[in-house]
Design an enzyme around this catalytic site. Sequence first.
Site, PDB file in Angstrom:
ATOM      1  N   HIS A   1      27.856  17.196  36.760  1.00 30.56           N
ATOM      2  CA  HIS A   1      28.968  17.807  37.485  1.00 30.56           C
ATOM      3  C   HIS A   1      30.201  17.951  36.588  1.00 30.56           C
ATOM      4  CE1 HIS A   1      30.941  13.891  37.523  1.00 30.56           C
ATOM      5  NE2 HIS A   1      29.735  13.394  37.784  1.00 30.56           N
TER       6      HIS A   1
ATOM      7  N   GLU B   1      24.140   9.939  41.826  1.00 27.30           N
ATOM      8  CA  GLU B   1      24.462   9.017  40.743  1.00 27.30           C
ATOM      9  C   GLU B   1      23.932   7.620  41.035  1.00 27.30           C
ATOM     10  OE1 GLU B   1      24.675   8.297  37.867  1.00 27.30           O
ATOM     11  OE2 GLU B   1      26.697   8.795  37.158  1.00 27.30           O
TER      12      GLU B   1
END
Length: 198
Positions: free
Chosen positions: A8, A83
Amino acid sequence: MKIYFARHGQTDWNIIGKVQGTTDIPLNENGIAQAQLLCKNLEDRDISFEKIYTSYQARAVKTAQIVDEHFHTGYEIVRGLEEMNLGLFEGHTWDEILSLYDEEHKLWLSNKRYNCTPGGESYQMVMERLFKALDYILGQHDSSSDKNLLIISHGAVIMTLLAMKRNIPFEQSHTIEVDNASPIEFSIEELEWIRERL
């Protein structure tokens, strides 16, 4: 078919060095610009893809949305791409972690692949859920196709793949840089080779 992973775009916590993990921090202005540059990078490298898959976390979804606005391929949120859960380490800088959780940190470092962070995951757990997500994703496509896929994920998730691909022990994983919003290529064969070593 090739699989392109991209982390990201940048968040404010990236700048100040805070561990994010499952904490849902949005992109900052630079992160939005990085996602837009990712589009240009993909175009400049003549990388086309059939669809975008993304982690459910806001920083990844926003990155996927920006890329989708440019390429109009559609995106899908898939569990397992998120994550690493870093438990009690989240919200702290690494200096703070060493001060607050020195013993827990040492235990984690002693076997980073299999030891969990306090209240969190191990890298092995991250890889196992990642490959379940990849099974689902690849099941939606013809792997012999010349079309590619783009997966928007996170630093620790992509790092696990690079560590396995390069035969770097997880104790040395801090040497692996995963830049924000930069595509990293894996072939189906490379991913299968990594899977066999889980």
